[in-house]
Design a protein around this motif. Structure first.
Motif, mmCIF file in Angstrom:
data_model
loop_
_atom_site.group_PDB
_atom_site.id
_atom_site.type_symbol
_atom_site.label_atom_id
_atom_site.label_comp_id
_atom_site.label_asym_id
_atom_site.label_seq_id
_atom_site.Cartn_x
_atom_site.Cartn_y
_atom_site.Cartn_z
ATOM 1 N N LEU A 13 21.706 -72.875 12.193
ATOM 2 C CA LEU A 13 21.947 -71.701 11.351
ATOM 3 C C LEU A 13 22.395 -70.571 12.274
ATOM 4 N N GLY A 14 23.599 -70.076 12.021
ATOM 5 C CA GLY A 14 24.139 -69.003 12.843
ATOM 6 C C GLY A 14 24.213 -67.700 12.077
ATOM 7 N N VAL A 15 23.755 -66.617 12.703
ATOM 8 C CA VAL A 15 23.851 -65.266 12.139
ATOM 9 C C VAL A 15 24.823 -64.487 13.005
ATOM 10 N N PRO A 16 25.969 -64.081 12.465
ATOM 11 C CA PRO A 16 26.996 -63.442 13.298
ATOM 12 C C PRO A 16 26.620 -62.026 13.721
ATOM 13 N N ALA A 53 24.445 -63.191 16.710
ATOM 14 C CA ALA A 53 23.236 -62.444 17.020
ATOM 15 C C ALA A 53 22.069 -63.402 17.189
ATOM 16 N N GLN A 54 22.046 -64.448 16.372
ATOM 17 C CA GLN A 54 21.018 -65.477 16.458
ATOM 18 C C GLN A 54 21.632 -66.815 16.078
ATOM 19 N N PHE A 55 21.196 -67.866 16.761
ATOM 20 C CA PHE A 55 21.698 -69.208 16.478
ATOM 21 C C PHE A 55 20.528 -70.161 16.679
ATOM 22 N N VAL A 56 20.061 -70.761 15.582
ATOM 23 C CA VAL A 56 18.877 -71.618 15.609
ATOM 24 C C VAL A 56 19.303 -73.053 15.365
ATOM 25 N N VAL A 57 18.743 -73.982 16.127
ATOM 26 C CA VAL A 57 19.102 -75.398 15.978
ATOM 27 C C VAL A 57 17.863 -76.227 15.683
ATOM 28 N N ASP A 58 18.073 -77.369 15.057
ATOM 29 C CA ASP A 58 16.998 -78.314 14.793
ATOM 30 C C ASP A 58 17.563 -79.716 14.955
ATOM 31 N N GLY A 59 16.829 -80.572 15.668
ATOM 32 C CA GLY A 59 17.310 -81.915 15.956
ATOM 33 C C GLY A 59 17.836 -82.050 17.362
ATOM 34 N N VAL A 60 17.919 -80.935 18.082
ATOM 35 C CA VAL A 60 18.359 -80.916 19.480
ATOM 36 C C VAL A 60 17.155 -80.549 20.332
ATOM 37 N N THR A 61 16.894 -81.304 21.388
ATOM 38 C CA THR A 61 15.745 -81.019 22.238
ATOM 39 C C THR A 61 15.990 -79.748 23.045
ATOM 40 N N ASP A 62 14.898 -79.173 23.554
ATOM 41 C CA ASP A 62 15.025 -77.973 24.388
ATOM 42 C C ASP A 62 15.878 -78.260 25.618
ATOM 43 N N GLU A 63 15.713 -79.447 26.189
ATOM 44 C CA GLU A 63 16.492 -79.806 27.371
ATOM 45 C C GLU A 63 17.981 -79.891 27.036
ATOM 46 N N GLY A 104 24.340 -74.775 27.052
ATOM 47 C CA GLY A 104 24.787 -73.501 27.610
ATOM 48 C C GLY A 104 24.608 -72.332 26.668
ATOM 49 N N PRO A 105 25.403 -71.262 26.863
ATOM 50 C CA PRO A 105 25.238 -70.024 26.083
ATOM 51 C C PRO A 105 25.469 -70.255 24.593
ATOM 52 N N LEU A 106 25.027 -69.269 23.799
ATOM 53 C CA LEU A 106 25.262 -69.343 22.360
ATOM 54 C C LEU A 106 26.748 -69.465 22.081
ATOM 55 N N PRO A 107 27.124 -70.204 21.034
ATOM 56 C CA PRO A 107 28.542 -70.369 20.725
ATOM 57 C C PRO A 107 29.182 -69.051 20.304
ATOM 58 N N ARG A 108 30.483 -68.955 20.520
ATOM 59 C CA ARG A 108 31.249 -67.807 20.042
ATOM 60 C C ARG A 108 31.796 -68.146 18.655
ATOM 61 N N GLN A 109 32.334 -67.140 18.002
ATOM 62 C CA GLN A 109 32.894 -67.349 16.663
ATOM 63 C C GLN A 109 34.352 -67.796 16.812
ATOM 64 N N HIS A 110 34.514 -69.101 16.997
ATOM 65 C CA HIS A 110 35.867 -69.648 17.096
ATOM 66 C C HIS A 110 35.870 -71.034 16.466
ATOM 67 N N ARG A 162 28.611 -60.789 1.064
ATOM 68 C CA ARG A 162 28.666 -60.745 2.522
ATOM 69 C C ARG A 162 27.985 -61.984 3.093
ATOM 70 N N VAL A 163 28.629 -62.608 4.079
ATOM 71 C CA VAL A 163 28.065 -63.789 4.722
ATOM 72 C C VAL A 163 27.005 -63.340 5.725
ATOM 73 N N MET A 164 25.731 -63.635 5.418
ATOM 74 C CA MET A 164 24.628 -63.286 6.320
ATOM 75 C C MET A 164 24.490 -64.310 7.444
ATOM 76 N N GLY A 165 24.944 -65.508 7.182
ATOM 77 C CA GLY A 165 24.858 -66.587 8.147
ATOM 78 C C GLY A 165 25.403 -67.850 7.523
ATOM 79 N N VAL A 166 25.441 -68.909 8.298
ATOM 80 C CA VAL A 166 25.941 -70.196 7.799
ATOM 81 C C VAL A 166 24.994 -71.304 8.264
ATOM 82 N N ILE A 167 24.655 -72.184 7.312
ATOM 83 C CA ILE A 167 23.868 -73.375 7.639
ATOM 84 C C ILE A 167 24.836 -74.513 7.950
ATOM 85 N N PHE A 168 24.648 -75.153 9.092
ATOM 86 C CA PHE A 168 25.496 -76.279 9.491
ATOM 87 C C PHE A 168 24.651 -77.541 9.532
#
Length: 398
Positions: A62-65, A72-82, A88-94, A147-153
């Motif tokens: 879930l990304g909040v632009p 501003a925030q990007f939360v993942v589930d199903g991916v380990t901390d490692e 790497g860094p949070l993704p850009r909007q591209h 207004r798009v508050m965020g997107v669930i992927f």
């Protein structure tokens, strides 16, 4: 990238033949999980995990632009901390993410890697194919368009296969409620920021009224003692004793302010343990004897626990700063209706509440009553000159 993305979109096919109630219980569980939390980061995490479980996906995010081309925030589930650290860094909007942030409808793809906007992933990024994206829309925004508050992927159905019309509809329902949960969490955090600002202002006022005045008196007394050392040593000793007394009082005041500035560990320790710890610290910092007892207290809603803690702190502040009490007791008792009653009692000089109110000196009483009312509770105060003071707050519980 709307739902009509050419050959890469999952064919709609005929309506699914599943039970019309299929998924309702799962959606209900997901919504309950979101509603239990008030901090924005935790709400985002719960939305992401709920979406992944609901649609049986391998990966969810879930990304909040932000306003600068990133997230501003990007939360993942199903991916380990490692794995997440290796990505790497949070993704850009591209690429695909950028297109999704400008759409108000869902995007469903057979293989995200074949999408025209796909630009590749970092080396450590897991491989993904089947894809479903759903915007979280603020439909109450002042703009004409939501207004798009965020997107669930979501990516990769467990066991293979593609995301279906039914999946898309479930995620649409979840996203609509996620918007409400996220809005409420942001309002809560904004309210908490305002409360903290008010607390800082009150503490600054306390510092000025208590510590600053004592330090001013300390300075005058020390100057007087210095002038008397040669011509009247006995009087100088009296003044120096007063210097010592004022310095001790100033130290007590500063310790009390430091205790109030420390963040309460409500989430980690619970209300009873947090109150017990603060009473113990104040007992060491002041000459008055302080005691705490708890009996039959169940876990309360977070807002009620926070309000009880703040009222206890305010009542203790009054008892230790203004009453001249020799003993202060704090008790927290559970009620049969799963609520709780807080009592802060001191044996100080007491006061006439009506006279205090007429004189415009509130001793924080209005603030305490407001805190109690905000969580559905009640606050009562009993005091009289020479009779001490009792502050009592009751909350109904969950």
């Amino acid at each position: 990238m709307p739902s009509t993305t050419g050959d890469h979109r999952t064919p709609e096919g005929p309506p699914t033949a599943c039970d019309p109630l299929a998924g309702i219980e799962a959606v209900s569980q997901a919504l309950l999980a979101m509603s239990r939390h008030l901090e924005v980061r935790e709400v985002l995490r719960r939305i992401t995990a709920s979406a992944r479980d609901l649609l049986d996906a391998e990966y969810a995010a879930l990304g909040v632009p932000d306003d600068h081309g990133g997230f501003a925030q990007f939360v993942v589930d199903g991916v380990t901390d490692e794995q997440w650290r290796a990505i790497g860094p949070l993704p850009r909007q591209h690429g695909v993410l950028a297109e999704l942030l400008h759409e108000t409808g869902p995007t469903r793809l057979v293989d995200v890697r074949k999408a025209p906007a796909f630009e590749g992933w970092p080396t450590a990024h897991p491989e993904m194919d089947a894809f479903l994206g759903m915007p979280v829309l603020d439909t109450d925004a002042a703009e004409d368009e939501p207004r798009v508050m965020g997107v669930i992927f979501l990516a990769n159905k467990r066991g293979g296969g593609l995301f279906t019309d039914h999946d898309e509809e479930l995620l649409r329902i979840l996203a609509a409620h996620a918007a409400l949960a996220l809005s409420n969490a942001r309002l809560y955090e904004r309210s908490r920021e305002l409360t903290l600002a008010g607390e800082r202002a009150r503490i600054a006022h306390d510092l000025h009224d208590a510590v600053s005045q004592k330090l001013f008196s300390l300075r005058l007394t020390a100057n007087a003692a210095a002038k008397l050392v040669d011509r009247d040593p006995a009087r100088a000793r009296v003044e120096l004793a007063e210097v010592s007394r004022l310095a001790a009082e100033a130290a007590d005041e500063l310790r009390a302010v430091v205790v109030e500035l420390r963040p309460a560990a409500l989430e980690e320790d619970g209300l009873s343990a947090t109150l017990a710890s603060q009473v113990q610290v104040l007992d060491r910092a002041h000459t008055a004897d302080l005691a705490f007892a708890a009996d039959g207290v169940r876990a309360l809603p977070p807002a009620q626990e926070a309000a009880l803690l703040r009222v206890a702190q305010e009542a203790l502040h009054n008892a230790l700063r203004h009453s001249g009490a020799r003993r202060v007791t704090v008790t927290l008792t559970g009620t049969p209706a799963r609520g709780a009653v807080l009592r802060v009692r001191d044996d100080g000089r007491g006061f006439d509440p009506d006279s205090v109110r007429r004189a415009g000196r509130h001793l924080g009483l209005a603030s305490m009553r407001d805190r109690a009312a905000a969580v559905g509770g009640t606050l009562t105060l009993e005091s009289a000159p020479g009779k001490g003071t009792l502050v009592e707050m009751e909350v109904p519980g969950a």
